[in-house]
Design an enzyme around this catalytic site. Structure first.
Site, PDB file in Angstrom:
ATOM      1  N   MET A  21      -0.068   1.166   5.285  1.00  0.00           N
ATOM      2  CA  MET A  21      -0.698   1.636   6.310  1.00  0.00           C
ATOM      3  C   MET A  21      -1.611   0.418   6.819  1.00  0.00           C
ATOM      4  O   MET A  21      -2.236  -0.305   5.714  1.00  0.00           O
ATOM      5  CB  MET A  21      -1.646   2.753   6.209  1.00  0.00           C
ATOM      6  N   HIS A  46      -3.017  -1.030  -2.851  1.00  0.00           N
ATOM      7  CA  HIS A  46      -4.262  -0.198  -2.797  1.00  0.00           C
ATOM      8  C   HIS A  46      -4.279   1.065  -3.658  1.00  0.00           C
ATOM      9  O   HIS A  46      -3.432   2.078  -3.262  1.00  0.00           O
ATOM     10  CB  HIS A  46      -4.395   0.039  -1.347  1.00  0.00           C
ATOM     11  N   SER A  48       0.778  -1.347  -0.108  1.00  0.00           N
ATOM     12  CA  SER A  48       0.025   0.082   0.131  1.00  0.00           C
ATOM     13  C   SER A  48       0.874   1.250  -0.017  1.00  0.00           C
ATOM     14  O   SER A  48       1.633   1.526  -1.032  1.00  0.00           O
ATOM     15  CB  SER A  48      -1.046  -0.117   1.178  1.00  0.00           C
ATOM     16  N   THR A  49       0.940   2.126   0.888  1.00  0.00           N
ATOM     17  CA  THR A  49       1.681   3.261   1.048  1.00  0.00           C
ATOM     18  C   THR A  49       3.165   3.035   0.911  1.00  0.00           C
ATOM     19  O   THR A  49       3.645   2.195   1.394  1.00  0.00           O
ATOM     20  CB  THR A  49       1.530   3.816   2.560  1.00  0.00           C
ATOM     21  N   ASP A  83      -4.147  -4.853   6.538  1.00  0.00           N
ATOM     22  CA  ASP A  83      -4.682  -5.641   5.391  1.00  0.00           C
ATOM     23  C   ASP A  83      -3.638  -6.475   5.054  1.00  0.00           C
ATOM     24  O   ASP A  83      -2.412  -6.220   4.868  1.00  0.00           O
ATOM     25  CB  ASP A  83      -4.927  -4.888   4.034  1.00  0.00           C
TER      26      ASP A  83
END
Length: 350
Positions: A281, A188, A161-162, A284
């Protein structure tokens, strides 16, 4: 001390909305504003903010050029890009992420000012705090599962993600061109952005990189990116593994969600699955990694030092689910080693 935020946008209205959202959180403080990229570089040197919110499209010096100039001097200052939900905005934002932007948010495009502020409070503020190191308390560690030797690796699944686009741009090109197993990635991102990401990574990587369309047979090497707005899953029928796209509800507030991919891949491949949880973050991938381990598959997690945000891999590591916790520059080598070990073991088996 509150996290000090510099907001850079040529639109007065956008600056005021972002500033209002920042001011609404006692853990954040508006350090200042700037109207273009050139002014932003001057303000960064003057104000020393903890994090920068940088508009993509601006006159004089746009966000991408400002980011390049900043990263030439400072690789660590967190930068969140403000992007429009257009093809041009998505393309430029993905470029920014591969050039070292930490994350992005899409600008509110409809609704009242109050609705726009509320949306940024939900989407932007948690990212600002996470990037500045203000993360929630660590989860309670779970007892590690019994270590089991997985079978030859037949598929690799990645949750990220991030900081993901930049990390993927570093890691995927390091995989060998003849990696003979499919690599499935959940990053994401919303629709349009994932297609642009796949195109950027395809240009960098020896393996073909595509946005998944659903129905693809997983019979060899290649990388498939989950499309924004749909879950990516693996389905096995008549001895054949295929990709499927699902419109089921979001999980962990995400669609695509890492957990959906990991669960389905664990069911399809069992002990022959390798899962990798990278920078991002939230949590997940945590529940999905437990399912992978329960199926006797293996799990790798990115380490804290090389992660933009050590959230997703931290949950996996703290729970004892990771077979190894590795820096970014060692992940591709470990994937390749595990795949090749499986090929050699299969070759000598009677």
């Amino acid at each position: 001390m509150p996290v000090r935020v510099l907001v850079v946008d040529d639109s007065v209205v956008s600056r005021m909305i972002v500033a209002e959202a920042v001011a609404s959180d006692p853990e954040l403080e508006l350090a200042g504003t700037a109207v273009d990229g050139r002014a932003a570089l001057e303000r960064i040197a003057e104000l020393h903010p903890d994090v920068v919110v940088l508009d993509v499209e601006m006159p004089v010096m746009d966000g991408l050029e400002a980011l390049k100039a900043l990263r030439a001097k400072d690789r660590r200052l967190p930068v969140v890009m403000l992007s429009s939900l257009t093809s041009k905005g998505a393309s430029t934002t993905v470029d920014a992420l591969t050039y070292g932007a930490s994350d992005y948010v899409t600008k509110p495009s409809t609704g009242s000012r109050a609705e726009s502020v509320a949306l940024l409070q939900q989407e932007l503020l948690p990212k600002l705090k996470a990037l500045a190191g203000r993360q929630p308390a660590r989860p309670v560690a779970r007892a590690p599962l019994q270590r089991t030797r997985g079978g030859p690796v037949e598929a690799v699944v990645i949750g990220i993600s991030t900081g993901g686009p930049n990390a993927l741009a570093a890691m995927l090109p390091a995989l060998p061109h003849d990696l003979a197993v499919p690599v499935l990635v959940v990053q994401h991102m919303p629709p349009v952005f994932t297609k642009m990401l796949a195109q950027r990574l395809d240009a960098l990587t020896a393996l073909p990189v595509r946005e998944a369309a659903g129905g693809e047979v997983l019979s060899g090497g290649g990388v498939w990116i989950a499309p924004g707005g749909q879950h990516l899953a693996v389905e096995r029928a008549e001895g054949c593994a295929r990709l499927a796209l699902l419109d089921t509800p979001p999980e962990n507030s995400c669609r695509p969600a890492v957990d959906v991919l990991f669960r389905s891949a664990a069911e399809a491949y069992g002990a022959r699955l390798l899962a990798v949880v990278m920078t991002g973050m939230g949590q997940d991938g945590y529940a999905g990694s437990r399912v992978v381990r329960e199926a006797a598959g293996r799990v790798l997690a990115q380490d804290e030092e090389s992660s933009v945000v050590w959230g997703m891999p931290r949950y996996v590591a703290d729970a004892g689910l990771a077979d190894a916790v590795l820096p970014l520059d060692r992940i591709a080598g470990e994937i390749s080693r595990l795949v090749q070990d499986g090929v050699r073991r299969a070759a000598v088996s009677p």
